[in-house]
Design an enzyme around this catalytic site. Structure first.
Site, PDB file in Angstrom:
ATOM      1  N   ASP A  60       0.757  -1.067  -0.107  1.00  0.00           N
ATOM      2  CA  ASP A  60      -0.128   0.004  -0.137  1.00  0.00           C
ATOM      3  C   ASP A  60       0.926   1.320  -0.029  1.00  0.00           C
ATOM      4  OD1 ASP A  60      -2.675  -1.243  -0.037  1.00  0.00           O
ATOM      5  OD2 ASP A  60      -2.008  -1.823   2.177  1.00  0.00           O
ATOM      6  N   ARG A  68       4.010   2.677   2.831  1.00  0.00           N
ATOM      7  CA  ARG A  68       4.893   1.927   3.566  1.00  0.00           C
ATOM      8  C   ARG A  68       6.582   2.176   3.473  1.00  0.00           C
ATOM      9  NH1 ARG A  68       0.278   1.052   6.405  1.00  0.00           N
ATOM     10  NH2 ARG A  68      -1.213  -0.296   5.148  1.00  0.00           N
ATOM     11  N   ARG A 133      -7.472   9.909   2.484  1.00  0.00           N
ATOM     12  CA  ARG A 133      -7.106   8.873   1.292  1.00  0.00           C
ATOM     13  C   ARG A 133      -8.096   9.064   0.071  1.00  0.00           C
ATOM     14  NH1 ARG A 133      -7.703   3.611   4.445  1.00  0.00           N
ATOM     15  NH2 ARG A 133      -6.461   2.482   2.479  1.00  0.00           N
ATOM     16  N   LYS A 163     -10.469   0.393  -4.760  1.00  0.00           N
ATOM     17  CA  LYS A 163     -10.735  -0.108  -3.300  1.00  0.00           C
ATOM     18  C   LYS A 163     -11.474   1.124  -2.738  1.00  0.00           C
ATOM     19  CE  LYS A 163      -6.407   0.876  -1.170  1.00  0.00           C
ATOM     20  NZ  LYS A 163      -5.416   0.478  -0.510  1.00  0.00           N
ATOM     21  N   HIS A 164     -12.362   0.741  -1.945  1.00  0.00           N
ATOM     22  CA  HIS A 164     -12.885  -0.466  -1.374  1.00  0.00           C
ATOM     23  C   HIS A 164     -14.102  -0.829  -1.706  1.00  0.00           C
ATOM     24  CE1 HIS A 164      -9.597   1.099   1.241  1.00  0.00           C
ATOM     25  NE2 HIS A 164      -9.270  -0.170   1.328  1.00  0.00           N
ATOM     26  N   HIS A 176     -10.993  -1.666  10.291  1.00  0.00           N
ATOM     27  CA  HIS A 176      -9.746  -2.375  10.898  1.00  0.00           C
ATOM     28  C   HIS A 176     -10.000  -2.786  12.748  1.00  0.00           C
ATOM     29  CE1 HIS A 176      -7.779  -0.182   7.844  1.00  0.00           C
ATOM     30  NE2 HIS A 176      -6.708  -1.203   8.024  1.00  0.00           N
ATOM     31  N   ASP A 247     -10.370  -7.782   1.451  1.00  0.00           N
ATOM     32  CA  ASP A 247      -9.501  -6.996   2.361  1.00  0.00           C
ATOM     33  C   ASP A 247      -8.777  -8.025   3.453  1.00  0.00           C
ATOM     34  OD1 ASP A 247      -8.212  -4.752   3.524  1.00  0.00           O
ATOM     35  OD2 ASP A 247     -10.095  -3.663   3.727  1.00  0.00           O
TER      36      ASP A 247
END
Length: 334
Positions: A60, A68, A133, A163-164, A176, A247
């Site tokens: 990602d 990352r 995002r 996504k998503h 999450h 996911d």
């Protein structure tokens, strides 16, 4: 197929054994797997060397808070900055988004990684996990950026992942850590959240990642566990023929299907081609769960990065005028 997480910056003996398994489609990398450009390229090469077949190496690398790889990589702006710029200068905003996609994809590909799960095409309507995002809260603006971003990724040799699905941006909860439910009917979702996905599919997007959100007026289970969403709507009505990713099964909103094996089976039974198992401690049980299943392996070949790219030449096709747009400073290194 499973896309697995590994623990550190080098492969362990156990992780090399996992990569021998026919069900492993590849590896998704996180901050814990990154120390430098050179190291991540070596890790990517080690992953490929350990597998007896072509595998995907993914990350990602959206920009903003979801990036990352940082040290030695360009500091990528969050997508929301382009939406803000669009309000007063649409053409320069779209040009900046294209340059963002090309730069991100070129750097990722030059590091031996096939794809970043991008772009986010959720609507920016206050979701805790999505936030900046998202390009915008306006479906048509997000659709416009989606087309541009997909095309730019393809130009840089990277597959595009929307996504998503079918849209995570309107619910408040972060999947999450919590369960999320969107009470709106399908007709409203089609007029709003699905608009960018339609645009991305028409632009040739290669993959879609599912949301762990429940839409009870459409189906009783989270979208990633739903044949209604995947087989009937995404593939049947919207005509999507690419790869469907789940996911991560380690997210709290995925727990409705029970234990690890239940989550893996629920995704595959619903029509997902690849299940994300991002936590290494869940990999062994996930591999045991898929023993004996018929798995879709051919579909993944098209997601492997196209064309060898060296770091020194990665910006050769990037217009320098777009490296530091006024609202999106992504041309500097982190």
């Amino acid at each position: 197929m499973l896309l697995i997480g590994v623990a550190g910056t080098e492969l362990s003996a156990q992780e090399r054994d996992w990569l021998q398994h026919d069900a492993v489609a590849g590896v998704v990398l996180f901050k814990r797997n990154f120390a430098s450009r050179t190291q991540v390229a070596e890790l990517s090469a080690a992953i490929r060397a350990a597998a007896p077949r072509p595998v995907l190496v993914c990350v990602d690398q959206e920009g903003g808070r979801v990036q990352r790889f940082r040290e030695g990589f360009s500091a990528l702006a969050p997508l929301q900055s382009f939406g803000a710029q669009y309000a007063h200068d649409p053409e320069s905003a779209l040009a900046a988004a294209r340059a963002h996609a090309q730069l991100m994809a070129s750097e990722v590909r030059a590091s031996g990684v096939d794809l970043s799960f991008a772009p986010v095409v959720d609507l920016g309507r206050g979701n805790r996990a999505i936030g900046d995002r998202a390009f915008s809260d306006d479906p048509q603006i997000v659709a416009t950026f989606t087309r541009a971003y997909v095309q730019a990724l393809h130009g840089a040799g990277m597959a595009a992942t929307l996504k998503h699905f079918p849209g995570h941006g309107t619910v408040l909860e972060d999947t999450h850590v919590d369960h999320a439910s969107d009470p709106r009917p399908l007709e409203v979702l089609q007029a709003e959240d699905l608009v960018p996905f339609v645009a991305g599919i028409e632009a040739g997007a290669d993959a879609v990642m599912m949301a762990h959100v429940v839409y009870p007026q459409v189906a009783p289970e989270p979208a990633g566990y739903s044949q209604r969403w995947i087989e009937q709507i995404l593939r049947g009505q919207m005509g999507f023929c690419g790869v469907v990713f789940s996911d991560d099964i380690g997210m709290a909103a995925s727990f409705s299907a029970g234990g690890v094996a239940g989550r893996v089976h629920a995704h595959l039974d619903a029509g997902c081609d690849v299940v994300l198992v991002c936590h290494p401690e869940l990999v062994a049980e996930s591999l045991q769960a898929v023993q004996g299943r018929s798995l879709n392996t051919a579909a993944l070949i098209g997601l492997i990065g196209r064309g060898a790219l060296g770091w020194d030449g990665l910006l050769a096709g990037t217009d320098a005028s777009f490296t530091t747009p006024p609202s999106a400073h992504f041309g500097t290194t982190a």
